[in-house]
Motif scaffolding. Structure first.
Motif, PDB file in Angstrom:
ATOM      1  N   TYR A   1       0.717  -1.306  -0.193  1.00  0.00           N
ATOM      2  CA  TYR A   1      -0.184  -0.087  -0.038  1.00  0.00           C
ATOM      3  C   TYR A   1       0.845   1.208  -0.145  1.00  0.00           C
ATOM      4  O   TYR A   1       0.555   2.220  -0.574  1.00  0.00           O
ATOM      5  CB  TYR A   1      -0.930  -0.041   1.252  1.00  0.00           C
ATOM      6  CG  TYR A   1      -2.169  -0.639   0.720  1.00  0.00           C
ATOM      7  CD1 TYR A   1      -3.235   0.067   0.441  1.00  0.00           C
ATOM      8  CD2 TYR A   1      -2.498  -1.867   1.274  1.00  0.00           C
ATOM      9  CE1 TYR A   1      -4.580  -0.656  -0.025  1.00  0.00           C
ATOM     10  CE2 TYR A   1      -3.720  -2.725   0.897  1.00  0.00           C
ATOM     11  CZ  TYR A   1      -4.601  -1.796   0.260  1.00  0.00           C
ATOM     12  OH  TYR A   1      -5.782  -2.531   0.195  1.00  0.00           O
ATOM     13  N   PHE A   2       1.943   1.251   0.590  1.00  0.00           N
ATOM     14  CA  PHE A   2       2.790   2.462   0.670  1.00  0.00           C
ATOM     15  C   PHE A   2       3.621   2.488  -0.679  1.00  0.00           C
ATOM     16  O   PHE A   2       3.508   3.677  -1.165  1.00  0.00           O
ATOM     17  CB  PHE A   2       4.100   2.280   1.692  1.00  0.00           C
ATOM     18  CG  PHE A   2       5.049   3.279   1.694  1.00  0.00           C
ATOM     19  CD1 PHE A   2       4.668   4.432   2.477  1.00  0.00           C
ATOM     20  CD2 PHE A   2       6.338   3.069   1.136  1.00  0.00           C
ATOM     21  CE1 PHE A   2       5.697   5.462   2.228  1.00  0.00           C
ATOM     22  CE2 PHE A   2       7.216   4.145   1.301  1.00  0.00           C
ATOM     23  CZ  PHE A   2       6.811   5.394   1.876  1.00  0.00           C
ATOM     24  N   ALA A   3       3.810   1.374  -1.508  1.00  0.00           N
ATOM     25  CA  ALA A   3       4.440   1.522  -2.762  1.00  0.00           C
ATOM     26  C   ALA A   3       3.394   2.144  -3.823  1.00  0.00           C
ATOM     27  O   ALA A   3       3.776   2.639  -4.652  1.00  0.00           O
ATOM     28  CB  ALA A   3       4.969   0.302  -3.255  1.00  0.00           C
TER      29      ALA A   3
ATOM     30  N   GLY B   1       1.269   4.324  -2.970  1.00  0.00           N
ATOM     31  CA  GLY B   1       0.982   5.779  -2.580  1.00  0.00           C
ATOM     32  C   GLY B   1      -0.314   5.724  -1.695  1.00  0.00           C
ATOM     33  O   GLY B   1      -0.852   7.044  -1.492  1.00  0.00           O
ATOM     34  N   LYS B   2      -0.897   4.834  -1.142  1.00  0.00           N
ATOM     35  CA  LYS B   2      -1.965   4.768  -0.514  1.00  0.00           C
ATOM     36  C   LYS B   2      -1.978   5.124   1.171  1.00  0.00           C
ATOM     37  O   LYS B   2      -2.817   5.578   1.628  1.00  0.00           O
ATOM     38  CB  LYS B   2      -2.876   3.376  -0.536  1.00  0.00           C
ATOM     39  CG  LYS B   2      -3.073   2.918  -1.915  1.00  0.00           C
ATOM     40  CD  LYS B   2      -4.317   3.753  -2.622  1.00  0.00           C
ATOM     41  CE  LYS B   2      -4.288   3.041  -4.018  1.00  0.00           C
ATOM     42  NZ  LYS B   2      -5.553   3.668  -4.580  1.00  0.00           N
TER      43      LYS B   2
ATOM     44  N   PRO C   1       0.630   7.327   4.062  1.00  0.00           N
ATOM     45  CA  PRO C   1       1.870   8.155   4.087  1.00  0.00           C
ATOM     46  C   PRO C   1       2.968   7.638   4.928  1.00  0.00           C
ATOM     47  O   PRO C   1       2.800   6.384   5.432  1.00  0.00           O
ATOM     48  CB  PRO C   1       1.367   9.253   4.862  1.00  0.00           C
ATOM     49  CG  PRO C   1       0.205   8.710   5.819  1.00  0.00           C
ATOM     50  CD  PRO C   1      -0.323   7.542   5.123  1.00  0.00           C
ATOM     51  N   TRP C   2       4.300   8.098   4.891  1.00  0.00           N
ATOM     52  CA  TRP C   2       5.426   7.552   5.680  1.00  0.00           C
ATOM     53  C   TRP C   2       5.225   7.373   7.053  1.00  0.00           C
ATOM     54  O   TRP C   2       5.943   6.487   7.617  1.00  0.00           O
ATOM     55  CB  TRP C   2       6.840   8.612   5.222  1.00  0.00           C
ATOM     56  CG  TRP C   2       6.527  10.077   5.793  1.00  0.00           C
ATOM     57  CD1 TRP C   2       5.932  10.873   5.345  1.00  0.00           C
ATOM     58  CD2 TRP C   2       7.208  10.281   7.060  1.00  0.00           C
ATOM     59  NE1 TRP C   2       6.175  12.059   6.098  1.00  0.00           N
ATOM     60  CE2 TRP C   2       6.606  11.590   7.243  1.00  0.00           C
ATOM     61  CE3 TRP C   2       7.665   9.452   8.095  1.00  0.00           C
ATOM     62  CZ2 TRP C   2       7.030  12.346   8.578  1.00  0.00           C
ATOM     63  CZ3 TRP C   2       7.872  10.100   9.213  1.00  0.00           C
ATOM     64  CH2 TRP C   2       7.843  11.594   9.511  1.00  0.00           C
TER      65      TRP C   2
END
Length: 143
Positions: free
Chosen positions: A93-95, A97-98, A100-101
């Motif tokens: 999900y991070f990859a 862009g769903k 945040p860091w």
């Protein structure tokens, strides 16, 4: 051979307490969690609260493993698999862009950091379970 080295006992106890606190945040203080992680709050909080309950149950499971490791090693295996699969899903999900860091920082300290030590503890506990002599010595010590 002791089922757990001292650091293993303390790590499992810490992980259990950490999960119980995380569960409290997800079931009761979920507004603050979403605000801190900069995530939009879902309309229906039921699934977040259910996740919190499951996280709390894993916390109880880690405390059970710390207290009685040989008999509760399967609970640790479930926790390890949950952390591994959940981490892969979250990284995906991070990859995309769903998330945040800030969510990734939470993921690291809540799940990823536990994977190597949990693997070491699991290996030890299953090795003890497979060795009849060691298993018998552990069971006799518990009686």
């Amino acid at each position: 051979m002791q089922p757990l080295k001292p650091w293993m006992f303390y790590l499992l106890t810490f992980a259990g307490c950490y999960n119980l606190l995380a569960a409290l945040n997800l079931t009761v203080f979920y507004h603050e969690v979403f605000k801190t992680l900069e995530l939009p709050k879902p309309e229906l909080m039921l699934f977040v609260q259910l996740s919190g309950i499951l996280i709390g149950l894993f916390g109880v499971g880690y405390l059970f493993v710390a207290r009685n490791p040989a008999q509760n090693r399967s609970l640790l295996l479930l926790g390890f698999l949950s952390k591994a699969i959940g981490s892969l899903l979250s990284i995906g999900y991070f990859a995309l862009g769903k998330v945040p860091w800030t969510f990734m920082v939470l993921l690291f300290f809540s799940d990823i950091v536990y994977l190597p030590p949990f693997a070491v503890i699991l290996r030890r506990l299953y090795r003890i379970a497979g060795d009849p002599e060691t298993r018998q010595a552990v069971e006799n010590r518990r009686l």
